[in-house]
Design a protein around this motif. Sequence first.
Motif, PDB file in Angstrom:
ATOM      1  N   LEU A 266       0.924  -0.691   0.041  1.00 55.02           N
ATOM      2  CA  LEU A 266      -0.208   0.160  -0.016  1.00 55.02           C
ATOM      3  C   LEU A 266       0.727   0.809   0.285  1.00 55.02           C
ATOM      4  N   HIS A 267       2.420   1.529   0.895  1.00 57.32           N
ATOM      5  CA  HIS A 267       2.827   2.380   0.786  1.00 57.32           C
ATOM      6  C   HIS A 267       3.350   2.924  -0.350  1.00 57.32           C
ATOM      7  N   GLU A 268       4.084   1.424  -1.189  1.00 56.00           N
ATOM      8  CA  GLU A 268       4.336   1.892  -2.271  1.00 56.00           C
ATOM      9  C   GLU A 268       3.332   2.306  -3.232  1.00 56.00           C
ATOM     10  N   LEU A 269       2.379   1.901  -3.518  1.00 54.11           N
ATOM     11  CA  LEU A 269       1.205   2.360  -4.168  1.00 54.11           C
ATOM     12  C   LEU A 269       1.110   4.348  -3.559  1.00 54.11           C
ATOM     13  N   ALA A 270       1.139   4.085  -2.965  1.00 49.87           N
ATOM     14  CA  ALA A 270       0.570   5.633  -1.978  1.00 49.87           C
ATOM     15  C   ALA A 270       1.882   6.482  -2.622  1.00 49.87           C
ATOM     16  N   GLU A 278      -3.761   4.751   3.150  1.00 47.14           N
ATOM     17  CA  GLU A 278      -5.235   4.263   3.821  1.00 47.14           C
ATOM     18  C   GLU A 278      -6.223   4.691   2.369  1.00 47.14           C
ATOM     19  N   ARG A 279      -6.097   5.702   2.123  1.00 48.26           N
ATOM     20  CA  ARG A 279      -7.181   6.101   0.218  1.00 48.26           C
ATOM     21  C   ARG A 279      -6.525   5.211  -0.403  1.00 48.26           C
ATOM     22  N   ILE A 280      -5.089   4.946  -0.921  1.00 48.49           N
ATOM     23  CA  ILE A 280      -5.770   3.354  -1.639  1.00 48.49           C
ATOM     24  C   ILE A 280      -5.590   2.113  -1.608  1.00 48.49           C
ATOM     25  N   ARG A 281      -5.786   1.656  -0.018  1.00 50.61           N
ATOM     26  CA  ARG A 281      -6.996   0.279   0.138  1.00 50.61           C
ATOM     27  C   ARG A 281      -8.210   1.066   0.422  1.00 50.61           C
TER      28      ARG A 281
END
Length: 299
Positions: A266-270, A278-281
């Motif tokens: 999630l952090h890599e895509l963020a 959290e937005r990616i999730r």
Amino acid sequence: MKTASAQTALMPAESNALALGFSGSLGNIDAYISAVNRLPMLTHEEEVKLARDLREKNDLGAAQKMVLSHLRLVVSIARGYLGYGLPHADLIQEGNIGLMKAVKRFDPAQNVRLVSYAMHWIKAEIHEYILKNWRLVKVATTKAQRKLFFNLRSHKEGLDAMTPAQVEALAKTLDVKREEVIEMETRLSGRDIALESPTDDEDDKFAPIAYLSSDNSEPTRVIEAKQYDRLQSEGLEAALSKLDERSRRIVEARWLANDDGSGATLHELADEFGVSAERIRQIEAVALKKMKTSLQAYS
């Protein structure tokens, strides 16, 4: 004992083909045979009158009397087929169905006694039953093979294989090719093999069922495999095509990038999209829900 349409067409629904019209208990086949042999026979005049009542008035009571008076005929004919290893009661049951069909079709104007007319129908039903149940694999499929099947059984002496001279003589008698006699004798000589071991010990692993069955060919597994393949190809592509570019990128990076399931975090895509993890999730959750709805059409 099974119920047949011919039976219900002539008899009350509560009647049983092997206890038709009898009172009291007929607990075994010997009691049944003893009972039918005590039933009175019909005179020719009585038979004609009852047959006319059935044809002209649809008198089911007349049909029942005609059937009852000829049950001993069925017992006699069925006895001649005991050599096939099938239960006597079942042979009689099938013969009774043939008798009922004969009674339903019997025309007294033809000046033929019911006993002569019914023999064909009784034997036909018994023959059909034997051919369907004597072997799991049918020994006779065509009309010519059926005729040869029953004739060979009656002409063959003992259980030993026939000599060439006996084959030649029988082929000439039955007016068939000697090769056909040999083929049918081979079928008749076959023995049924138990698929499962009769015991519960280590022999089970050597029984035919152990190596004949396969999980891959089990019908449910085959259907599941086809559905999975369809989901993998058509379904997945169709579901992804309904997502916006960002949602598709997130799903593919998270779940479809590697076969081992180790996708992007999630952090890599963020970091890639400049938003919070959290937005990616949240985007991922909405996308997966939308895909699940699309994939229902392929399940």
